[in-house]
Write a protein that holds these residues in place. Structure first.
Motif, mmCIF file in Angstrom:
data_model
loop_
_atom_site.group_PDB
_atom_site.id
_atom_site.type_symbol
_atom_site.label_atom_id
_atom_site.label_comp_id
_atom_site.label_asym_id
_atom_site.label_seq_id
_atom_site.Cartn_x
_atom_site.Cartn_y
_atom_site.Cartn_z
ATOM 1 N N GLU A 78 10.554 -6.883 -1.436
ATOM 2 C CA GLU A 78 10.683 -5.418 -1.404
ATOM 3 C C GLU A 78 9.699 -4.778 -2.378
ATOM 4 O O GLU A 78 9.069 -3.769 -2.069
ATOM 5 C CB GLU A 78 12.123 -5.013 -1.757
ATOM 6 C CG GLU A 78 13.111 -5.355 -0.653
ATOM 7 C CD GLU A 78 14.565 -5.270 -1.101
ATOM 8 O OE1 GLU A 78 15.418 -4.961 -0.280
ATOM 9 O OE2 GLU A 78 14.840 -5.508 -2.301
ATOM 10 N N LEU A 79 9.557 -5.409 -3.546
ATOM 11 C CA LEU A 79 8.597 -4.900 -4.532
ATOM 12 C C LEU A 79 7.170 -5.002 -3.989
ATOM 13 O O LEU A 79 6.361 -4.082 -4.182
ATOM 14 C CB LEU A 79 8.716 -5.678 -5.846
ATOM 15 C CG LEU A 79 9.968 -5.402 -6.679
ATOM 16 C CD1 LEU A 79 9.995 -6.327 -7.886
ATOM 17 C CD2 LEU A 79 10.017 -3.955 -7.138
ATOM 18 N N ALA A 80 6.890 -6.118 -3.301
ATOM 19 C CA ALA A 80 5.550 -6.304 -2.731
ATOM 20 C C ALA A 80 5.240 -5.181 -1.749
ATOM 21 O O ALA A 80 4.127 -4.653 -1.703
ATOM 22 C CB ALA A 80 5.462 -7.659 -2.031
ATOM 23 N N ASN A 81 6.236 -4.797 -1.009
ATOM 24 C CA ASN A 81 6.073 -3.716 -0.039
ATOM 25 C C ASN A 81 5.770 -2.384 -0.728
ATOM 26 O O ASN A 81 4.903 -1.620 -0.300
ATOM 27 C CB ASN A 81 7.355 -3.634 0.797
ATOM 28 C CG ASN A 81 7.124 -2.914 2.100
ATOM 29 O OD1 ASN A 81 6.037 -3.033 2.677
ATOM 30 N ND2 ASN A 81 8.111 -2.164 2.549
ATOM 31 N N LEU A 108 -8.161 -5.286 2.264
ATOM 32 C CA LEU A 108 -7.066 -6.218 1.992
ATOM 33 C C LEU A 108 -5.664 -5.595 1.969
ATOM 34 O O LEU A 108 -4.761 -6.088 2.666
ATOM 35 C CB LEU A 108 -7.351 -6.947 0.683
ATOM 36 C CG LEU A 108 -6.793 -8.348 0.578
ATOM 37 C CD1 LEU A 108 -7.307 -9.228 1.699
ATOM 38 C CD2 LEU A 108 -7.164 -8.952 -0.762
ATOM 39 N N PRO A 109 -5.457 -4.494 1.215
ATOM 40 C CA PRO A 109 -4.095 -3.928 1.232
ATOM 41 C C PRO A 109 -3.663 -3.471 2.631
ATOM 42 O O PRO A 109 -2.482 -3.540 2.969
ATOM 43 C CB PRO A 109 -4.182 -2.733 0.282
ATOM 44 C CG PRO A 109 -5.560 -2.658 -0.220
ATOM 45 C CD PRO A 109 -6.345 -3.798 0.286
ATOM 46 N N LEU A 110 -4.641 -3.049 3.433
ATOM 47 C CA LEU A 110 -4.305 -2.582 4.783
ATOM 48 C C LEU A 110 -3.903 -3.747 5.680
ATOM 49 O O LEU A 110 -3.087 -3.603 6.576
ATOM 50 C CB LEU A 110 -5.500 -1.834 5.393
ATOM 51 C CG LEU A 110 -5.962 -0.606 4.607
ATOM 52 C CD1 LEU A 110 -7.221 -0.029 5.224
ATOM 53 C CD2 LEU A 110 -4.872 0.440 4.555
ATOM 54 N N GLY B 328 0.195 -6.494 -2.435
ATOM 55 C CA GLY B 328 1.216 -6.393 -1.393
ATOM 56 C C GLY B 328 1.481 -7.617 -0.547
ATOM 57 O O GLY B 328 2.274 -7.537 0.388
ATOM 58 N N ALA B 329 0.839 -8.764 -0.843
ATOM 59 C CA ALA B 329 1.146 -9.965 -0.066
ATOM 60 C C ALA B 329 2.553 -10.425 -0.406
ATOM 61 O O ALA B 329 2.933 -10.479 -1.571
ATOM 62 C CB ALA B 329 0.146 -11.067 -0.380
#
Lengths: 241, 411
Positions: A78-81, A108-110, B328-329
């Motif tokens: 959830e944090l990664a999101n 990359l983030p996309l 975000g990975a």
């Protein structure tokens, strides 16, 4: 509107049999569109605070509402999101992928947001254009200067249109002149309405922000608005009158 | 689902690049898997070939045929118990034929070994000759290339006629047709009336009819003092499903015929092809599978190599993992990234291994009737991907569990 609302957070690390209180009792609000510098000597707890603000870490105690969502109890995914969609990181050491070109680094983030290749490339090009690197899209990090690398990192931070930009000593690895350029870029981003949190230990960098929060021994020592902040020109410093 | 696909493309790209960039390392790591796959596929090809050869060589023993004999084919225990049994006789054969119903053909068969066969100045020494009846054609599924099989008349009259196998033909009649020609068996003239089609010898060539001569049972008495010594009765049941019933019928009949008291065990044996298969699986089969297990160990060593290098790879790319996680990975994405990398290395090894072992299987083909079976190709690819996933799992798990803060700080 509060983007960040922190209430009485503490972070305690267990080092061997000893408990280290990195943050003791920190409460803090940051509104949308603010330009905040977090200052403090090493060991003050500012890195810990930055990690928590950046959702890289969770507090031991206290409450952290980020864009109105309680993130203090979230799990890793959830944090990664949240990091992926709402936070743009700019690091002292750039942290680009060495084997990927500028365009792919910005994409990359996309990718992790699940955006299709075509849309991704468009957005990444736009972001690189924004930081003045549209002629360096297919250069790898080792083919770029320090300032250019940092601008790629900034483009990567901006590309998802996050709620906050979190910059950790963004000029620490750059010479003064290049550092000024980067700070000018941050200023531009700020003026476009973005929220920026700048972590630094250098006074003259902190003075680019409109608000400075000073941390010492895991607590907020001082939280004040800057009266006459540095407003850098596109290619240098200029004192606001 | 679409998101997953987008991310998986990236994961695949990373894995592919990681392999491409570390060429030497990837090559050496893959080598372990290549050797393992070559060993396993070649070994299993050889084993399949061995079994194939075995089955071919016992195929002259029909799967629906029961062989009644004095001693079982694979006698266990005290040999003297068998040796003292009375021989089967032709009279017993006649009575058995009358008493049983479940059969298609029934042929008494005796044999004589070490006979010399001559045609003018050409000769074959140490030949095996079968003496039997016209039913033998059906019990042994004999096909003729030329001429005819012996008739009931030939058998009853004990005519000096014979059918010969291809090996005999090759030696004695290199050019002309052997049919209606005369050969001398131990100096007694016989007329060839039929030539059997080539059976091909398995590695247990003794069952092949290619090197044999078949003649009427009575004619065999010319070469043997007592044909009953090796007399057996071949009963073709005609239907594999009725084999067990037929066997019981024969056993009951033979006990009556041979006057076996109700409290004594059978003093004869009813054999079938199945016994050979069982014997094979119990001996050669076990050795063969042990061979597979041992060669699979080399694949295991290869897998350890992969695991080792994946751990190195994770450590090397700690910072990259930190960056990816920071932006975000998710945990599963990092896990999948490293699993894909190790699976890809292994699959590559598997493909190369198969490319190498295919010509090897052609060499095996010179000795055993087989090429690399397609299921083994598929299976080894599956195994190599599986090995990749298994050996990549621990390193991938380590990578996915890295704390982004620590990973970013890693130099």
């Amino acid at each position: 509107m509060n983007i960040i609302n922190i209430e009485h957070i503490a972070k305690i690390y267990q080092v061997g049999s000893e408990e280290v209180h990195a943050l003791r009792d920190v409460s803090l609000n940051i509104e949308k569109g603010e330009y905040v510098a977090i200052m403090g000597p090493s060991g003050s707890g500012k890195s810990t605070l930055m990690n928590i603000l950046g959702c890289l870490d969770t507090p031991t105690k206290g409450l952290y509402n980020f864009t109105g969502v309680n993130v203090s109890q979230m799990n890793d995914n959830e944090l990664a999101n949240i990091r992926n969609k709402e936070i743009g990181f700019v690091f002292q050491t750039f942290n680009l992928l060495p084997r990927s070109d500028a365009l792919h680094n910005v994409e990359l983030p996309l990718i992790y947001a699940g955006i299709s290749s075509h849309e991704r490339k468009d957005k990444a090009r736009l972001a690189l254009d924004h930081v003045g690197l549209n002629d360096r899209m297919h250069h790898k990090p080792n083919e770029l200067s320090g300032g250019q690398r940092q601008r790629v990192a900034i483009a990567r931070a901006l590309v998802t249109q996050p709620a906050i930009i979190l910059a950790d000593e963004p000029t620490g690895n750059l010479d003064t002149k290049t550092g000024e350029d980067i700070m000018a870029l941050f200023n531009e981003i700020y003026e476009q309405g973005n929220t920026i949190i700048l972590v630094t230990h250098e006074e003259y960098i902190a003075e680019h922000a409109e608000r400075i929060i000073r941390i010492r021994d895991g607590m907020i020592e001082k939280d004040e608005h800057v009266k006459d902040r540095y407003i850098p020109k596109k290619n240098g410093f200029s004192k606001a009158d | 689902m679409k998101n997953f696909f987008i991310e998986f493309l990236e994961i695949f790209r990373i894995a592919f690049n990681a392999i491409r960039i570390n060429k030497l390392r990837s090559t050496l790591t893959t080598l372990g898997i290549i050797i393992g796959i070559v060993a396993v596929t070649t070994m299993s090809t050889a084993i399949v070939g061995l079994r194939e050869a075995f089955l071919t060589s016992i195929s002259s023993l029909g799967s629906d045929v029961l062989y009644v004999s004095k001693v079982p084919w694979f006698a266990m225990g005290d040999w003297s118990l068998y040796r003292n049994r009375k021989n089967l006789t032709l009279e017993q054969y006649e009575r058995l034929k009358d008493m049983i119903n479940t059969y298609e053909a029934i042929a008494p068969t005796a044999s004589s070994f070490g006979l010399n066969v001559k045609r003018k100045e050409r000769s074959v020494i140490s030949t095996v000759v079968y003496g039997t009846t016209e039913d033998f054609q059906r019990t042994s599924q004999i096909e003729l290339e030329e001429g005819r099989f012996m008739s009931e008349m030939d058998v009853r009259a004990g005519r000096k006629v014979c059918m010969v196998g291809q090996d005999i033909v090759k030696e004695l009649f290199p050019i002309e047709s052997p049919v209606n020609k005369e050969i001398k068996i131990n100096n007694i003239p016989f007329k060839i009336i039929g030539v059997m089609t080539k059976q091909g010898s398995g590695f247990l060539g003794s069952f092949s009819l290619d090197g044999m001569i078949i003649m009427p049972l009575k004619s065999l008495e010319l070469f043997s003092d007592d044909i009953h010594r090796r007399l057996r009765i071949d009963v073709k049941v005609g239907d594999v499903d009725k084999l067990e019933d037929a066997k019981q019928e024969i056993i009951s009949a033979m006990r009556i015929i041979r006057k076996v008291p109700y409290n004594k065990p059978d003093d004869f044996a009813v054999n079938q092809q199945e016994a050979f298969k069982q014997m094979y699986d119990q001996t050669v089969g076990i050795i063969a599978y042990a061979g597979i297990v041992i060669t699979a160990l080399s694949l295991f060593v290869g897998a350890i190599g992969i695991m080792n290098i994946m751990f190195v790879s994770v450590t090397e790319r700690t910072k990259e993992i930190g960056i990816r996680k920071a932006i975000g990975a998710k945990t599963w994405s990092i896990l999948l990234q490293f699993l894909t990398e190790s699976a890809l290395i292994c699959l590559l090894g598997g493909v190369i291994g198969i490319i190498i072992s295919f010509p090897l299987s052609l060499i095996i083909n010179q000795f055993l009737p087989t090429t690399m079976p397609l299921p083994i190709v598929g299976l080894s690819l599956l195994i190599s991907a599986f090995v990749g996933i298994i050996s990549g799992f621990l390193p991938a798990l380590k990578a996915s569990r890295l704390n982004p803060v620590d990973a970013l700080r890693y130099e």
